[in-house]
Motif scaffolding. Structure first.
Motif, mmCIF file in Angstrom:
data_model
loop_
_atom_site.group_PDB
_atom_site.id
_atom_site.type_symbol
_atom_site.label_atom_id
_atom_site.label_comp_id
_atom_site.label_asym_id
_atom_site.label_seq_id
_atom_site.Cartn_x
_atom_site.Cartn_y
_atom_site.Cartn_z
ATOM 1 N N PRO A 49 0.824 -1.217 0.000
ATOM 2 C CA PRO A 49 0.000 0.000 0.000
ATOM 3 C C PRO A 49 0.859 1.269 0.000
ATOM 4 C CG PRO A 49 -0.938 -1.604 1.494
ATOM 5 C CD PRO A 49 0.402 -2.155 1.057
ATOM 6 N N GLN A 50 1.986 1.245 0.698
ATOM 7 C CA GLN A 50 2.877 2.408 0.720
ATOM 8 C C GLN A 50 3.416 2.712 -0.675
ATOM 9 O OE1 GLN A 50 3.246 4.474 3.116
ATOM 10 N NE2 GLN A 50 4.742 5.761 2.112
ATOM 11 N N THR A 51 3.754 1.685 -1.435
ATOM 12 C CA THR A 51 4.243 1.886 -2.803
ATOM 13 C C THR A 51 3.150 2.486 -3.678
ATOM 14 O OG1 THR A 51 5.862 0.119 -2.586
ATOM 15 C CG2 THR A 51 5.222 0.726 -4.829
ATOM 16 N N ILE A 52 1.926 2.022 -3.507
ATOM 17 C CA ILE A 52 0.801 2.594 -4.261
ATOM 18 C C ILE A 52 0.682 4.079 -3.959
ATOM 19 C CG2 ILE A 52 -1.714 2.562 -4.553
ATOM 20 C CD1 ILE A 52 -0.280 0.115 -5.804
ATOM 21 N N LYS A 53 0.768 4.439 -2.692
ATOM 22 C CA LYS A 53 0.689 5.860 -2.302
ATOM 23 C C LYS A 53 1.831 6.650 -2.910
ATOM 24 C CE LYS A 53 -1.756 4.800 1.947
ATOM 25 N NZ LYS A 53 -1.651 4.668 3.406
ATOM 26 N N ARG A 54 3.006 6.066 -2.968
ATOM 27 C CA ARG A 54 4.146 6.752 -3.590
ATOM 28 C C ARG A 54 3.914 6.964 -5.083
ATOM 29 N NH1 ARG A 54 8.974 3.601 -0.451
ATOM 30 N NH2 ARG A 54 8.821 4.824 1.448
ATOM 31 N N MET A 55 3.316 5.974 -5.715
ATOM 32 C CA MET A 55 3.010 6.130 -7.138
ATOM 33 C C MET A 55 2.030 7.271 -7.350
ATOM 34 S SD MET A 55 2.785 2.175 -8.492
ATOM 35 C CE MET A 55 2.423 2.646 -10.202
ATOM 36 N N VAL A 56 0.982 7.320 -6.548
ATOM 37 C CA VAL A 56 -0.011 8.390 -6.663
ATOM 38 C C VAL A 56 0.675 9.746 -6.470
ATOM 39 C CG1 VAL A 56 -2.061 9.412 -5.590
ATOM 40 C CG2 VAL A 56 -1.977 6.947 -6.039
ATOM 41 N N SER A 57 1.548 9.841 -5.480
ATOM 42 C CA SER A 57 2.271 11.097 -5.219
ATOM 43 C C SER A 57 3.177 11.467 -6.389
ATOM 44 C CB SER A 57 3.108 10.974 -3.945
ATOM 45 O OG SER A 57 2.284 10.849 -2.827
ATOM 46 N N TYR A 58 3.876 10.472 -6.937
ATOM 47 C CA TYR A 58 4.746 10.747 -8.085
ATOM 48 C C TYR A 58 3.933 11.364 -9.224
ATOM 49 C CZ TYR A 58 7.243 10.317 -12.387
ATOM 50 O OH TYR A 58 7.788 10.641 -13.603
ATOM 51 N N PHE A 59 2.843 10.702 -9.582
ATOM 52 C CA PHE A 59 2.049 11.191 -10.711
ATOM 53 C C PHE A 59 1.477 12.585 -10.446
ATOM 54 C CE2 PHE A 59 1.790 6.560 -11.775
ATOM 55 C CZ PHE A 59 2.430 6.649 -13.005
ATOM 56 N N ALA A 60 1.079 12.852 -9.218
ATOM 57 C CA ALA A 60 0.552 14.186 -8.894
ATOM 58 C C ALA A 60 1.641 15.251 -9.065
ATOM 59 C CB ALA A 60 0.010 14.194 -7.465
ATOM 60 N N ARG A 61 2.844 14.954 -8.633
ATOM 61 C CA ARG A 61 3.951 15.921 -8.739
ATOM 62 C C ARG A 61 4.399 16.125 -10.177
ATOM 63 N NH1 ARG A 61 6.107 12.683 -4.904
ATOM 64 N NH2 ARG A 61 7.775 11.986 -6.293
ATOM 65 N N HIS A 62 4.294 15.081 -10.985
ATOM 66 C CA HIS A 62 4.880 15.134 -12.328
ATOM 67 C C HIS A 62 3.865 15.281 -13.460
ATOM 68 C CE1 HIS A 62 9.034 14.508 -11.113
ATOM 69 N NE2 HIS A 62 8.508 13.817 -10.116
ATOM 70 N N GLU A 63 2.625 15.524 -13.121
ATOM 71 C CA GLU A 63 1.602 15.775 -14.151
ATOM 72 C C GLU A 63 2.040 16.919 -15.072
ATOM 73 O OE1 GLU A 63 -2.018 15.082 -16.125
ATOM 74 O OE2 GLU A 63 -1.299 13.959 -14.386
ATOM 75 N N VAL A 64 2.719 17.896 -14.508
ATOM 76 C CA VAL A 64 3.188 19.056 -15.265
ATOM 77 C C VAL A 64 4.165 18.658 -16.376
ATOM 78 C CG1 VAL A 64 5.097 19.603 -13.681
ATOM 79 C CG2 VAL A 64 4.053 21.415 -15.029
ATOM 80 N N ASP A 65 4.872 17.544 -16.199
ATOM 81 C CA ASP A 65 5.827 17.093 -17.222
ATOM 82 C C ASP A 65 5.154 16.803 -18.556
ATOM 83 O OD1 ASP A 65 7.697 17.245 -15.199
ATOM 84 O OD2 ASP A 65 7.926 15.070 -14.967
ATOM 85 N N LYS A 66 3.865 16.506 -18.513
ATOM 86 C CA LYS A 66 3.149 16.180 -19.742
ATOM 87 C C LYS A 66 3.037 17.370 -20.686
ATOM 88 C CE LYS A 66 -0.038 12.911 -19.408
ATOM 89 N NZ LYS A 66 -1.304 12.246 -19.070
ATOM 90 N N ARG A 67 3.273 18.575 -20.158
ATOM 91 C CA ARG A 67 3.219 19.786 -20.994
ATOM 92 C C ARG A 67 4.575 20.111 -21.618
ATOM 93 N NH1 ARG A 67 -0.243 22.438 -16.502
ATOM 94 N NH2 ARG A 67 1.792 23.022 -15.730
ATOM 95 N N GLY A 68 5.597 19.348 -21.269
ATOM 96 C CA GLY A 68 6.943 19.615 -21.761
ATOM 97 C C GLY A 68 7.128 19.223 -23.218
#
Length: 121
Positions: free
Chosen positions: A63-82
């Motif tokens: 479950p901790q890894t799942i939470k880390r994945m969710v956090s990663y994607f939230a932080r890096h959503e902006v990369d999709k505009r690059g």
């Protein structure tokens, strides 16, 4: 907050039908990210590479890894505009990193699993 190991987590997940084994499409995205990282010499950190290796192996995540994945994607959503995000011939480092974490399907799956884990608690 550190993740406290609960020996009954696996039993509860099995009883509820929640599997934290990544779907094949998520594993495929991570494998593609590893290939692109080797090919272009950029994208992701050692943590991202480790996550990709876990996803490719389709091992059951915590479950901790799942939470880390969710956090990663939230932080890096902006990369999709690059520039060159999604360009397979000259991919941006952000695109490669995104794939290492499972890509769009990895994001959707991690969000779904986070909700399922919360519903169990």
């Amino acid at each position: 907050m550190p993740y406290a190991y609960d020996p009954f987590d696996e039993i509860r997940r099995e009883a509820s039908g929640v599997s934290l084994i990544p779907p094949q499409v998520v594993a495929d995205n991570a494998a593609r990210g590893l290939v692109l990282r080797r090919q272009f010499g950029r994208g992701g950190t050692e943590i991202g590479v480790g996550r990709a290796e876990e996803l490719v192996a389709r091992t059951e995540l915590t479950p901790q890894t799942i939470k880390r994945m969710v956090s990663y994607f939230a932080r890096h959503e902006v990369d999709k505009r690059g520039k060159n995000f999604g360009n397979e011939q000259n991919p941006s480092a952000g695109y490669i990193a995104w794939l290492l974490w499972g890509g769009d399907e990895g994001r959707a799956w991690a969000l779904e699993m986070k909700r399922a884990i919360a519903d169990q608690a």
